[in-house]
Design a protein around this motif. Structure first.
Motif, PDB file in Angstrom:
ATOM      1  N   ALA A 151       0.868  -1.174   0.000  1.00 58.18           N
ATOM      2  CA  ALA A 151       0.000   0.000   0.000  1.00 58.18           C
ATOM      3  C   ALA A 151       0.907   1.227   0.000  1.00 58.18           C
ATOM      4  CB  ALA A 151      -0.892   0.021   1.237  1.00 58.18           C
ATOM      5  N   ILE A 152       0.643   2.179  -0.903  1.00 60.66           N
ATOM      6  CA  ILE A 152       1.440   3.406  -0.977  1.00 60.66           C
ATOM      7  C   ILE A 152       0.618   4.571  -0.423  1.00 60.66           C
ATOM      8  CG2 ILE A 152       2.678   5.005  -2.483  1.00 60.66           C
ATOM      9  CD1 ILE A 152       3.096   2.737  -4.464  1.00 60.66           C
ATOM     10  N   PHE A 153       1.192   5.318   0.501  1.00 65.14           N
ATOM     11  CA  PHE A 153       0.561   6.502   1.070  1.00 65.14           C
ATOM     12  C   PHE A 153       1.201   7.748   0.470  1.00 65.14           C
ATOM     13  CE2 PHE A 153      -1.015   3.417   3.828  1.00 65.14           C
ATOM     14  CZ  PHE A 153      -1.621   3.875   4.990  1.00 65.14           C
TER      15      PHE A 153
ATOM     16  N   GLY B 130       2.735  12.440  -6.332  1.00 64.62           N
ATOM     17  CA  GLY B 130       2.740  10.984  -6.525  1.00 64.62           C
ATOM     18  C   GLY B 130       3.741  10.482  -7.540  1.00 64.62           C
ATOM     19  N   SER B 131       4.764  11.247  -7.858  1.00 65.09           N
ATOM     20  CA  SER B 131       5.747  10.783  -8.855  1.00 65.09           C
ATOM     21  C   SER B 131       6.473   9.537  -8.350  1.00 65.09           C
ATOM     22  CB  SER B 131       6.742  11.896  -9.183  1.00 65.09           C
ATOM     23  OG  SER B 131       7.624  12.121  -8.092  1.00 65.09           O
ATOM     24  N   ASN B 132       6.771   9.464  -7.050  1.00 67.56           N
ATOM     25  CA  ASN B 132       7.428   8.260  -6.515  1.00 67.56           C
ATOM     26  C   ASN B 132       6.472   7.073  -6.548  1.00 67.56           C
ATOM     27  OD1 ASN B 132      10.259   8.725  -5.295  1.00 67.56           O
ATOM     28  ND2 ASN B 132       9.116  10.558  -4.753  1.00 67.56           N
ATOM     29  N   ALA B 133       5.199   7.311  -6.227  1.00 67.26           N
ATOM     30  CA  ALA B 133       4.202   6.233  -6.270  1.00 67.26           C
ATOM     31  C   ALA B 133       4.146   5.649  -7.678  1.00 67.26           C
ATOM     32  CB  ALA B 133       2.838   6.779  -5.860  1.00 67.26           C
ATOM     33  N   GLU B 134       4.184   6.519  -8.695  1.00 59.32           N
ATOM     34  CA  GLU B 134       4.111   6.037 -10.079  1.00 59.32           C
ATOM     35  C   GLU B 134       5.366   5.261 -10.459  1.00 59.32           C
ATOM     36  OE1 GLU B 134       2.730   7.206 -14.546  1.00 59.32           O
ATOM     37  OE2 GLU B 134       2.385   8.602 -12.878  1.00 59.32           O
ATOM     38  N   LYS B 135       6.543   5.749 -10.030  1.00 56.93           N
ATOM     39  CA  LYS B 135       7.788   5.021 -10.337  1.00 56.93           C
ATOM     40  C   LYS B 135       7.760   3.634  -9.704  1.00 56.93           C
ATOM     41  CE  LYS B 135      10.070   8.003 -12.757  1.00 56.93           C
ATOM     42  NZ  LYS B 135      10.282   7.706 -14.192  1.00 56.93           N
TER      43      LYS B 135
ATOM     44  N   ILE C  92       0.739  -3.645  -6.236  1.00 53.07           N
ATOM     45  CA  ILE C  92       0.414  -2.383  -5.567  1.00 53.07           C
ATOM     46  C   ILE C  92      -1.097  -2.428  -5.375  1.00 53.07           C
ATOM     47  CG2 ILE C  92       0.622   0.122  -5.602  1.00 53.07           C
ATOM     48  CD1 ILE C  92       3.323  -1.265  -5.966  1.00 53.07           C
ATOM     49  N   THR C  93      -1.517  -2.800  -4.163  1.00 58.12           N
ATOM     50  CA  THR C  93      -2.929  -3.093  -3.912  1.00 58.12           C
ATOM     51  C   THR C  93      -3.746  -1.838  -3.677  1.00 58.12           C
ATOM     52  OG1 THR C  93      -2.166  -5.132  -2.884  1.00 58.12           O
ATOM     53  CG2 THR C  93      -4.424  -4.457  -2.404  1.00 58.12           C
ATOM     54  N   LEU C  94      -3.108  -0.832  -3.078  1.00 55.33           N
ATOM     55  CA  LEU C  94      -3.862   0.356  -2.655  1.00 55.33           C
ATOM     56  C   LEU C  94      -3.001   1.612  -2.671  1.00 55.33           C
ATOM     57  CD1 LEU C  94      -5.673  -0.471   0.744  1.00 55.33           C
ATOM     58  CD2 LEU C  94      -6.724   0.383  -1.362  1.00 55.33           C
ATOM     59  N   ILE C  95      -3.620   2.727  -2.999  1.00 53.01           N
ATOM     60  CA  ILE C  95      -3.013   4.033  -2.751  1.00 53.01           C
ATOM     61  C   ILE C  95      -3.896   4.721  -1.728  1.00 53.01           C
ATOM     62  CG2 ILE C  95      -2.602   6.334  -3.729  1.00 53.01           C
ATOM     63  CD1 ILE C  95      -1.671   4.963  -6.306  1.00 53.01           C
TER      64      ILE C  95
ATOM     65  N   ILE D 191      -5.088   1.550  -9.963  1.00 51.88           N
ATOM     66  CA  ILE D 191      -4.846   1.165  -8.566  1.00 51.88           C
ATOM     67  C   ILE D 191      -5.901   1.861  -7.705  1.00 51.88           C
ATOM     68  CG2 ILE D 191      -3.229   1.235  -6.624  1.00 51.88           C
ATOM     69  CD1 ILE D 191      -0.964   1.524  -8.724  1.00 51.88           C
ATOM     70  N   PRO D 192      -6.674   1.095  -6.892  1.00 52.20           N
ATOM     71  CA  PRO D 192      -7.701   1.720  -6.062  1.00 52.20           C
ATOM     72  C   PRO D 192      -7.094   2.786  -5.144  1.00 52.20           C
ATOM     73  CG  PRO D 192      -7.815  -0.681  -5.919  1.00 52.20           C
ATOM     74  CD  PRO D 192      -6.567  -0.350  -6.683  1.00 52.20           C
ATOM     75  N   VAL D 193      -7.788   3.941  -5.028  1.00 50.14           N
ATOM     76  CA  VAL D 193      -7.311   5.042  -4.180  1.00 50.14           C
ATOM     77  C   VAL D 193      -8.302   5.248  -3.043  1.00 50.14           C
ATOM     78  CG1 VAL D 193      -6.751   7.492  -4.071  1.00 50.14           C
ATOM     79  CG2 VAL D 193      -6.202   6.182  -6.149  1.00 50.14           C
ATOM     80  N   LEU D 194      -7.814   5.268  -1.809  1.00 54.84           N
ATOM     81  CA  LEU D 194      -8.655   5.521  -0.635  1.00 54.84           C
ATOM     82  C   LEU D 194      -8.302   6.880  -0.060  1.00 54.84           C
ATOM     83  CD1 LEU D 194      -8.645   2.244   1.510  1.00 54.84           C
ATOM     84  CD2 LEU D 194     -10.418   3.084  -0.045  1.00 54.84           C
ATOM     85  N   LEU D 195      -9.324   7.708   0.150  1.00 57.69           N
ATOM     86  CA  LEU D 195      -9.097   9.044   0.722  1.00 57.69           C
ATOM     87  C   LEU D 195      -9.540   9.044   2.176  1.00 57.69           C
ATOM     88  CD1 LEU D 195     -10.260  11.840  -1.775  1.00 57.69           C
ATOM     89  CD2 LEU D 195      -8.108  11.707  -0.502  1.00 57.69           C
ATOM     90  N   PHE D 196      -8.731   9.601   3.054  1.00 59.29           N
ATOM     91  CA  PHE D 196      -9.073   9.658   4.476  1.00 59.29           C
ATOM     92  C   PHE D 196      -9.110  11.090   4.962  1.00 59.29           C
ATOM     93  CE2 PHE D 196      -9.295   5.510   6.445  1.00 59.29           C
ATOM     94  CZ  PHE D 196      -8.889   4.706   5.402  1.00 59.29           C
ATOM     95  N   ASP D 197     -10.122  11.419   5.790  1.00 57.94           N
ATOM     96  CA  ASP D 197     -10.076  12.701   6.487  1.00 57.94           C
ATOM     97  C   ASP D 197      -9.407  12.461   7.840  1.00 57.94           C
ATOM     98  OD1 ASP D 197     -13.559  12.266   7.173  1.00 57.94           O
ATOM     99  OD2 ASP D 197     -11.860  11.722   8.416  1.00 57.94           O
ATOM    100  N   ARG D 198      -9.050  13.544   8.519  1.00 55.50           N
ATOM    101  CA  ARG D 198      -8.242  13.426   9.743  1.00 55.50           C
ATOM    102  C   ARG D 198      -8.973  12.627  10.832  1.00 55.50           C
ATOM    103  NH1 ARG D 198      -3.677  15.844  11.680  1.00 55.50           N
ATOM    104  NH2 ARG D 198      -3.293  17.171   9.873  1.00 55.50           N
TER     105      ARG D 198
END
Ligand SMILES: N[C@@H]1O[C@H](COP(=O)(O)O)[C@@H](O)[C@H]1O
Length: 190
Positions: free
Chosen positions: A4-6, A11-16, A29-32, A50-57
């Motif tokens: 999982a990438i946070f 997100g250039s590193n996530a893409e690399k 890469i199961t999740l962003i 790649i599925p993207v999950l958004l979180f609030d604080r």
């Protein structure tokens, strides 16, 4: 193995990292995960399917939802790539030695709260450093303090601007982070 990438930013590193593992059947890469609805990484995730999950604080810190989701996959390694929030303590406890981060400077110098992005490179130039680089480290409950896994260096010349340093450091990030993620994954500690 599942990663999982946070990320909170472009997100250039996530893409690399996703490109690096694209032809490796054993790693997915199961999740962003992001905490920024405007983050460039969201569009990259869509493009890379790649599925993207958004979180609030509140959900991120006041519930153990993120830990439950990652344990349910189950995720083998959490890779932070420009994620701006501290990891919740229950997540750190649930993933011992399974969370890594990249910092755009040579820790322990130029690290800690508020030391991110261009602030780091400005501080490096202002201090008259003759070199900078990247630090890849395990993550604990404090900013930029976990055990260092890998560092790479680049020279800083007296005429370099913070933008020059940022450019040279990003070259190191894209070159080394995917490879080190792979080594950590393949390390038999996991
Ligand atoms: N922690 C830092 O945040 C930045 C993320 O860049 P990007 O991957 O979003 O382009 C990188 O410089 C990384 O070292």
């Amino acid at each position: 193995k599942r990663i999982a990438i946070f990320a909170s930013g472009s997100g250039s590193n996530a893409e690399k990292i996703a490109q690096y593992f694209a032809d490796k059947a054993t790693v997915d890469i199961t999740l962003i995960v992001s905490n920024n609805p405007k983050a460039g990484v969201i569009e990259r995730g869509r493009r890379l399917h790649i599925p993207v999950l958004l979180f609030d604080r509140t959900t991120f810190y006041d519930t153990n939802r993120i830990t439950q989701i990652l344990l349910s996959q189950p995720i083998d390694l959490i890779v932070l790539a420009g994620f701006m929030w501290l990891m919740p303590s229950d997540l750190v406890r649930a993933f011992p030695h399974k969370i890594i981060n990249i910092h755009p400077a040579l820790l322990p110098k130029f690290g800690g709260k508020g030391m991110y992005g261009h602030f780091v490179h400005e501080a490096v130039v202002a201090a008259g450093e003759t070199e900078s680089g990247i630090t890849i480290h395990y993550v604990n409950e404090h900013y930029d303090e976990g055990q260092i896994i890998y560092q790479a260096h680049c020279p800083v010349s007296p005429t370099d601007t913070p933008e020059d340093v940022a450019h040279n450091v990003q070259i190191l990030e894209h070159l080394h982070y995917p490879r080190v993620v792979n080594e950590v994954l393949m390390n038999d500690e996991l």
